[in-house]
Every structure is written in C-alpha cells, then in structure tokens.
Motif scaffolding. Structure first.
Motif, PDB file in Angstrom:
ATOM      1  N   VAL A  75       0.854  -1.238  -0.143  1.00  0.00           N
ATOM      2  CA  VAL A  75       0.011  -0.024   0.038  1.00  0.00           C
ATOM      3  C   VAL A  75       0.642   1.230  -0.074  1.00  0.00           C
ATOM      4  O   VAL A  75       0.257   2.292  -0.111  1.00  0.00           O
ATOM      5  N   CYS A  76       2.196   1.246   0.097  1.00  0.00           N
ATOM      6  CA  CYS A  76       2.940   2.389   0.255  1.00  0.00           C
ATOM      7  C   CYS A  76       4.361   1.842  -0.146  1.00  0.00           C
ATOM      8  O   CYS A  76       4.754   0.633  -0.526  1.00  0.00           O
ATOM      9  N   ILE A  77       5.485   2.889  -0.139  1.00  0.00           N
ATOM     10  CA  ILE A  77       6.903   2.590  -0.442  1.00  0.00           C
ATOM     11  C   ILE A  77       7.580   2.989   0.761  1.00  0.00           C
ATOM     12  O   ILE A  77       7.089   4.275   1.054  1.00  0.00           O
ATOM     13  N   GLU A  78       8.500   2.334   1.262  1.00  0.00           N
ATOM     14  CA  GLU A  78       9.499   2.929   2.305  1.00  0.00           C
ATOM     15  C   GLU A  78      10.582   3.734   1.491  1.00  0.00           C
ATOM     16  O   GLU A  78      11.360   3.111   0.611  1.00  0.00           O
ATOM     17  N   LEU A  79      10.370   5.178   1.714  1.00  0.00           N
ATOM     18  CA  LEU A  79      11.310   5.688   0.972  1.00  0.00           C
ATOM     19  C   LEU A  79      12.890   5.551   1.231  1.00  0.00           C
ATOM     20  O   LEU A  79      13.700   5.758   0.270  1.00  0.00           O
ATOM     21  N   SER A  80      13.572   4.972   2.414  1.00  0.00           N
ATOM     22  CA  SER A  80      14.527   4.665   2.773  1.00  0.00           C
ATOM     23  C   SER A  80      15.002   3.443   2.055  1.00  0.00           C
ATOM     24  O   SER A  80      16.174   2.995   2.072  1.00  0.00           O
ATOM     25  N   ASP A  84      18.128   2.533  -5.289  1.00  0.00           N
ATOM     26  CA  ASP A  84      18.398   2.808  -6.792  1.00  0.00           C
ATOM     27  C   ASP A  84      18.280   4.285  -7.050  1.00  0.00           C
ATOM     28  O   ASP A  84      18.206   4.690  -8.399  1.00  0.00           O
ATOM     29  N   LEU A  85      17.782   4.966  -6.173  1.00  0.00           N
ATOM     30  CA  LEU A  85      17.495   6.407  -6.200  1.00  0.00           C
ATOM     31  C   LEU A  85      18.256   7.475  -6.928  1.00  0.00           C
ATOM     32  O   LEU A  85      18.032   7.762  -8.147  1.00  0.00           O
ATOM     33  N   SER A  86      19.555   7.446  -6.405  1.00  0.00           N
ATOM     34  CA  SER A  86      20.478   8.206  -7.244  1.00  0.00           C
ATOM     35  C   SER A  86      21.028   7.736  -8.175  1.00  0.00           C
ATOM     36  O   SER A  86      21.105   8.680  -9.200  1.00  0.00           O
ATOM     37  N   GLN A  87      20.885   6.494  -8.569  1.00  0.00           N
ATOM     38  CA  GLN A  87      21.354   5.931  -9.828  1.00  0.00           C
ATOM     39  C   GLN A  87      20.443   6.208 -11.168  1.00  0.00           C
ATOM     40  O   GLN A  87      20.501   6.539 -12.132  1.00  0.00           O
ATOM     41  N   LYS A  88      19.095   6.314 -10.640  1.00  0.00           N
ATOM     42  CA  LYS A  88      17.816   6.308 -11.676  1.00  0.00           C
ATOM     43  C   LYS A  88      17.639   7.838 -11.635  1.00  0.00           C
ATOM     44  O   LYS A  88      17.013   8.384 -12.837  1.00  0.00           O
ATOM     45  N   THR A  89      17.815   8.706 -10.702  1.00  0.00           N
ATOM     46  CA  THR A  89      17.406  10.212 -10.733  1.00  0.00           C
ATOM     47  C   THR A  89      18.531  11.178 -10.370  1.00  0.00           C
ATOM     48  O   THR A  89      18.102  12.376 -10.840  1.00  0.00           O
ATOM     49  N   VAL A  91      19.145  12.143  -7.439  1.00  0.00           N
ATOM     50  CA  VAL A  91      18.931  12.556  -6.326  1.00  0.00           C
ATOM     51  C   VAL A  91      19.342  11.729  -5.085  1.00  0.00           C
ATOM     52  O   VAL A  91      19.181  10.424  -5.256  1.00  0.00           O
ATOM     53  N   PHE A  92      19.918  12.155  -4.249  1.00  0.00           N
ATOM     54  CA  PHE A  92      20.498  11.450  -3.172  1.00  0.00           C
ATOM     55  C   PHE A  92      19.443  11.171  -2.066  1.00  0.00           C
ATOM     56  O   PHE A  92      18.650  12.000  -1.931  1.00  0.00           O
ATOM     57  N   ASN A  93      19.233  10.153  -1.253  1.00  0.00           N
ATOM     58  CA  ASN A  93      18.427   9.953  -0.263  1.00  0.00           C
ATOM     59  C   ASN A  93      18.260  11.091   0.754  1.00  0.00           C
ATOM     60  O   ASN A  93      17.226  11.522   1.340  1.00  0.00           O
ATOM     61  N   LYS A  94      19.533  11.746   1.134  1.00  0.00           N
ATOM     62  CA  LYS A  94      19.636  12.758   2.234  1.00  0.00           C
ATOM     63  C   LYS A  94      19.102  13.948   1.627  1.00  0.00           C
ATOM     64  O   LYS A  94      18.585  14.805   2.395  1.00  0.00           O
ATOM     65  N   ASP A  95      18.672  14.229   0.533  1.00  0.00           N
ATOM     66  CA  ASP A  95      17.885  15.290  -0.191  1.00  0.00           C
ATOM     67  C   ASP A  95      16.487  15.011  -0.532  1.00  0.00           C
ATOM     68  O   ASP A  95      15.957  15.871  -0.922  1.00  0.00           O
ATOM     69  N   LEU A  96      16.175  13.867  -0.269  1.00  0.00           N
ATOM     70  CA  LEU A  96      14.754  13.481  -0.776  1.00  0.00           C
ATOM     71  C   LEU A  96      13.661  14.359  -0.105  1.00  0.00           C
ATOM     72  O   LEU A  96      12.655  14.828  -0.640  1.00  0.00           O
TER      73      LEU A  96
END
Length: 719
Positions: A75-80, A84-89, A91-96
């Motif tokens: 029902v959701c996604i855990e943002l942490s 592969d966030l930085s690889q795909k976009t 953007v690093f997790n610390k800046d999310l």
C-alpha cells in the motif's frame, strides 16, 4: 535549479518518461499514471518554480515505484528502501525530503511531536483528514492518497475501540455488579470445562481468547488449522448472549465458500453446546459474504459512515483474505458501539489485492518471551485470570513488558486439535512456517500422510529420469483416485449435493497460471487423463442447449468450473465451484413432469452448493443446515474456468481431505513460504508435493513482506 524542462504536450512528456525509465517500467499503467500525475504537478506549480530535470525525474520515478508496489499488494513504499534512487534520478536519499516538500501535489503529514501527534491522529475521523493531493508522505512512507485514507480508516476505527475499552475496562470489573462479573466468569468456565485428561502445560488459550473478546470492542483471534477458532467463537457467542440475550450478530467471510464453511463449523459446535447450554439456540446460523453484508451496489456500498450496519457484533472469518480497501469499508460501516472480532491464520497468504491487514494487526514476525506472538499487559492478565478462574499470577509468563495497547486485543491459539503428534501435515506446516528447510526434508521421510516427489515433467518430454517417472505415476494415480469418486457418483445418479461433496475430497493445487506446471496446463492434463481412462466423455453434448460446436466443446458432464467474477444477481462469487451434470429441467424451481408423475427432460446444468446462507433466509433456523443446490444453465454463468486444478490463492477458505501441490521446475517470486504453508494446511488427511529441492528450498526461505504503515501505527508507537 538548472536544466528546466519545457514540456509542451502530454505526448512529449510520455516520450521523455519512456526514454528515461525504459528499463524501470513494468506495465503500461505505470507510465500512464506517471505521465498524468507529472502533468498535474506541472500545471499546479508556479512558473517561477518550474521543475528542473532532476526534480521531475524524481517525481515520476517515485510514482512508478509506488504503482509497481501497489501491483505487488503493497500500500506504500518505504522511501529509505528505494536503493537505486540516485542511480535512476541523480537525487540522493539525504536530499529526498527537501524535494518532496517542493511538490505541489504531495502532502507531507508530520508526526514530529511523537506520541502527542500520533494520539491526535488516532482520535481524528479520517473524513476530517481528507487531503486534495494525489500523494501523501507520512512516517517515511509514500502513499497514493486513496490508500493512505484506507489505512487511516482502519487505524481510526481500531484506535477508537482500543481506547474506549482501555478507559472502560480498567474500572469495568470493579464498578459493574460483582454478580454480573461472576456470572460471566462462571459461564466461561462452564463453556470451556477442562477435560480431566487434557494436558495443562499451557493455559486454555481458547478460554482466554473468549474472555479477552468479552472485554474488548475489537479482537483478533488467530491460529493455525485445527486450533479451534470457530469452536472458540461459538462458545464466545454463547457467553455474550448470556450477558445480552437480544444481541444482534452478523457472521461474515470474504468469499461465499468461506462463509458457508463458517456456518458449517458453528453448526457442529452449536449442536454439542446445545446439550448443556439452552441459550445456544440463539447463536445465528446464517452468514454473509462481506460484499453482501455491506450491501454492494454498482455505485458503491449501501452501508458506510452515514448508514451503519444494524448489528451489535460482527464476526469475520478468514480475515487474512481481506484486503485493505475492504477492511476499511467494513470498519467505516460499523456503528460506534459495534464489537468486531476477526478470525484467521496470520501465517497464510495475504489478500490478493493490496494490504496484509491481518498480518499487520498481529504484528507477524514479532518474537516475545520466546514465542511468535505479543504478550499481555499486566493489568489485562489479572482481569483474564479473574474471569477464567485461574490462580493469581498464572499468566505472568505471558506478560509483555511495555506491551502496546493493541496486544490486549490479540490472542493466538497455540494448540492444534486436528493434527496429532504423529501427523506429518502439522509438523510439515510448522517447519515451513519456521523457514527450516532441513526440517521440511526430514518431515517427508518420517510421516505417512505427507509425500514428496520431484517436479512433473513437461508434456511430451522424452528423457525422463527414474524420479520423474515415479512422480508422473504417483500424480496420475492420485488424480484418478481423487476425482473418480465424484465422476462415478454422477454416473450412478447420485444427487448433485453428494457429487459436490465428493469432489471436495481431493484438490490439485498449483502456484502459477502459466507454464507446464501452471493452472491451464494442469487442467488440460487432468482432463485428458480422465478421458483416456474412460471417466470423462467429452464428446457427449446431448441436451446441452448450445447453438454451435465451439461452445459445446467447452462443456461436458463432470466438468468442474470456478467462477472468476462476482455476479450479485445470480448470487455467484469469485471462487465458487460448480459441476456440470445432466439434471431434470426445472420451471420455477420445480422439476418438469413432477405434477403428473413423469420424469422431466434432462439437460446440462451447472450445479452449485448454496454458499452465502444469507441469500436463503428461513423462519426455521434448522433449515440452513439442509443441503441446497442451485442449477444454472452454462450460458448464464459469469466468467469462469475449468477447476480440476486451482491456484493456492483460490484455495484459501477451503479444506480438502487430500491435497496435491505442483510447483514448477524453476523458482518464481510467487512461490513463498506463505504459499507453501497455505497449500499444506488445506489438507486434512494427506498432502503430496511435486517439486525439486531447489524450488522448494527457495520457497521455504522466501517470505512475503508487504510495505504498510498500519503495523507501526499500532505497535511501534505508544498511543
């Protein structure tokens, strides 16, 4: 921001997204959803704050990931956990977090004040929290707003009931008349009288579950097969009726088959109870599917927060099958004072649709005091000791330090009365549930009621090993022995009800729909096998009433079918099973020719046992115990498929004497510990598995974890 994008049309945006995330896209709906929400975000963003490439790429990618998670039942996604966030976009997790706060279509709900914020959230009606945003962020999770709202409906309904009980029961035992409390205690101890030969190493968990539910307005009773969930509930109903004789009760389950099984179990328990407890006559013997209980209509449900259900108590069996949207709808439709009791096995497969509500409510996977279940709060343990006639301190070993309030609403039944010490099914299920592959292998060598063969060969394979030949022979014999009984009963002219009962003695299960070990292939193989052995005559279409041969080729006497789409007008539901038989044609429910003593003309009909007992009310309660079969023309059926084999998901809510599970020769993410456990526990007398060690080991070691915030709201925070 740099590299500002100038997207002039939806077509350009879709092309850009497709080229950017070509390898990340799963289904077309992911792209369409990301395109639509991106356009919405662009339109609502002030021109001075136009999104740069990284910002829009991040937004689209999160939507794609969330859409894919929803298709997996989350029902959701855990943002942490978006690794592969930085690889795909870029953007690093610390800046999310800073990016999320800049989006016009993302609502961030902060619980910065901890317990105080959570307490306020638990006391706020979800309809006062409705947000006009497509996306919501809360506690580090990203939701589509609809599913966040469903979660809040469930959280609010449970929290309201937990707190009302918390406030009341602290003084309830003391302030209510001692006579009434003593009466309830005496009733419980009479209903759960101890067998002199029964081992008392553990408390009577059935009595504790019933006593606990008497104190709660929301309760969950969970346990594996044969632990006595419906027996417990039947006695619980008797105890509650003794306190409130005019209690309005509704029994329900997710499917028609599960609703019928609930009634069958309660009827059996009620018959034993009636001998010593006269008020047992008031225990209801009708049941509903959840859709019927809530009054489903094409435009929604009749019962909701504005028009609540007219019951004091609602009991739902097979709660593991209930998805988050349906659970939210049910809880919304409950009146403030209505008591809700959920029954189910937390270790079974979760619902097909989004959510794992029962698992979340039981905090599956938790380990307290060396057992996979939460303990009690100290005060609740004292109350249960008093009600159950136990010595003071008897439940001390089951007290959990700093137990969450939700723990008082949970009871896990821990003793199986179906599987004895020499039962392989019980031992095998426990080994699978514990993820112990070596014990699984050992169990197959130690018990006579469970068998393991290698996986079946693909059709037309020529190079067969000795093990494969043994598996093929065993499988064919099992299918012939399992299905010949109902086919011979048809040949001998037995009643449709008897035929349906015989069909349910054996069931072939599979994990997948496609492939040589999938649903379609297995159904074709069984059909050919039975025809070759002379048990089916597929070329006989006399009286079938079809206009062309292509329709006729699908129907033959003895064909079992499973309904795959609900039809409320016909009272047929997804999962219902019928069998095609030649029966006397009926007019107005009466066989033709009966009036003048002549037999009516026979024609091919599909016979279904009546499942949802609420559909056929009767002034005489005992009438519901009588077999009832509906006979429908094949042309009237909604979507359906042949059902010699069925998927494990479809088998939930059913039990069979003998079960065989066929797994493919290569592992699939669908094959999990929960799926194998669910298949094993469908069998009452025997279980056979057709799988190689690699696939079995991978399945036993693979556990389903669905992202959800409900568990944290109820267990990980103090409310």
């Amino acid at each position: 921001m740099t590299n500002v994008l100038n997207i002039e049309s939806p077509k350009n945006l879709k092309s850009w997204l497709k080229s950017t995330f070509e390898k990340s896209l799963g289904q077309a709906i992911d792209l369409e959803l990301a395109t639509g929400l991106c356009l919405n975000e662009i339109a609502l963003t002030v021109k001075e704050k136009a999104h740069d490439e990284a910002s829009l790429k991040l937004y689209a990618y999160l939507v794609i990931k969330l859409s894919q998670a929803l298709s997996r039942g989350e029902v959701c996604i855990e943002l942490s956990h978006v690794y592969d966030l930085s690889q795909k976009t870029g953007v690093f997790n610390k800046d999310l977090e800073s990016y999320l706060q800049c989006y016009a279509t993302v609502h961030t709900l902060s619980l910065a004040d901890g317990a105080e914020s959570l307490k306020q959230l638990s006391e706020t009606n979800p309809y006062d929290l409705v947000v006009n945003y497509p996306l919501v962020v809360m506690q580090g999770r990203l939701y589509f707003s609809r599913y966040w709202f469903y979660q809040q409906q469930v959280f609010y309904s449970i929290s309201t009931r937990l707190h009302s009980v918390s406030d009341q029961t602290q003084v309830q035992i003391q302030t209510e008349t001692e006579a009434k409390t003593k009466e309830l205690s005496n009733t419980l101890q009479t209903l759960f009288v101890q067998d002199a030969k029964k081992e008392t190493a553990q408390p009577d968990w059935q009595m504790i579950a019933a006593a606990n539910a008497c104190l709660n307005r929301f309760s969950v009773i969970t346990g594996g097969p044969g632990t006595g969930k419906t027996t417990t509930v039947t006695r619980l109903l008797a105890a509650l009726i003794s306190q409130q004789p005019n209690l309005r009760i509704a029994l329900a389950a997710p499917t028609g088959k599960a609703a019928a099984r609930l009634v069958e179990s309660i009827l059996a328990a009620k018959a034993k109870l009636a001998q010593t407890f006269p008020l047992a006559a008031k225990i209801p013997v009708t049941s509903f599917t959840l859709h019927r209980l809530l009054g489903w209509r094409p435009d929604g449900f009749s019962y909701n927060h504005k028009k609540t259900l007219p019951y004091d108590l609602v009991i739902v069996d097979e709660a593991s099958m209930v998805d988050l949207p349906m659970m939210a709808q049910l809880m919304e439709a409950l009146a403030t004072n209505t008591r809700l009791i959920l029954l189910g096995d937390k270790d079974q497969l979760a619902s097909v649709e989004a959510g794992s509500v029962l698992g979340d409510l039981c905090d599956s996977g938790v380990m307290v005091n060396g057992y996979h279940a939460h303990g009690l709060q100290g005060e609740r343990a004292k109350q249960l000791e008093a009600l159950c006639g136990m010595e003071q301190g008897y439940l001390n070993d089951y007290i959990e330090t700093n137990a969450p309030l939700m723990a008082n609403s949970l009871t896990q039944l821990r003793v199986s009365h179906r599987f004895t010490h020499d039962s392989g099914i019980g031992k095998l299920a426990a080994a699978v549930n514990a993820g112990q592959f070596s014990q699984v292998q050992q169990s197959f060598t130690q018990y006579d009621d469970i068998h393991c063969y290698t996986n079946l060969a693909a059709p037309f394979s020529k190079d067969l090993t000795i093990q494969t030949r043994e598996a093929e022979f065993a499988w064919q014999q099992q299918v012939i022995n399992g299905y010949s009984q109902y086919l011979q009963a048809i040949e001998q002219g037995e009643s449709p009800y008897q035929v349906l009962q015989l069909f349910n003695k054996f069931q072939l299960l599979c994990a997948l729909r496609q492939g040589s070990s999938g649903l379609q292939a297995l159904n074709d193989r069984v059909q050919s096998l039975l025809q070759n052995r002379g048990l089916l005559n597929i070329d006989n279409h006399q009286g079938s009433g079809f206009n062309n041969s292509s329709e006729q080729s699908r129907w033959y006497v003895g064909r079992p079918v499973m309904i795959s789409r609900n039809d409320y007008e016909l009272n047929l539901f997804n999962g219902d099973i019928g069998i095609a038989m030649m029966v006397e044609s009926k007019v107005g429910g009466i066989a033709e020719g009966m009036a003048d003593g002549k037999k009516g003309k026979k024609e091919l009909r599909v016979c279904f046992a009546t499942e949802d007992t609420s559909a056929n009310s009767s002034a005489d309660p005992s009438a519901h115990a009588q077999p009832n079969v509906r006979q429908l023309l094949p042309t009237r059926l909604p979507s359906h498929e042949t059902a010699f084999a069925m998927t494990v998901h479809k088998s939930q809510g059913s039990e069979f004497a003998d079960v065989a599970l066929v797994l493919p020769d290569n592992h699939s993410p669908v094959i999990s510990r929960e799926l194998i456990y669910t298949a094993i526990t469908r069998g009452k007398k025997s279980f056979s598995l057709y799988s190689n060690d690699e696939v079995l080991a991978a399945g036993v070691n693979s556990q389903i974890e669905r992202a959800s915030g409900l568990r944290d709201l109820l267990f990980k925070s103090v409310i």
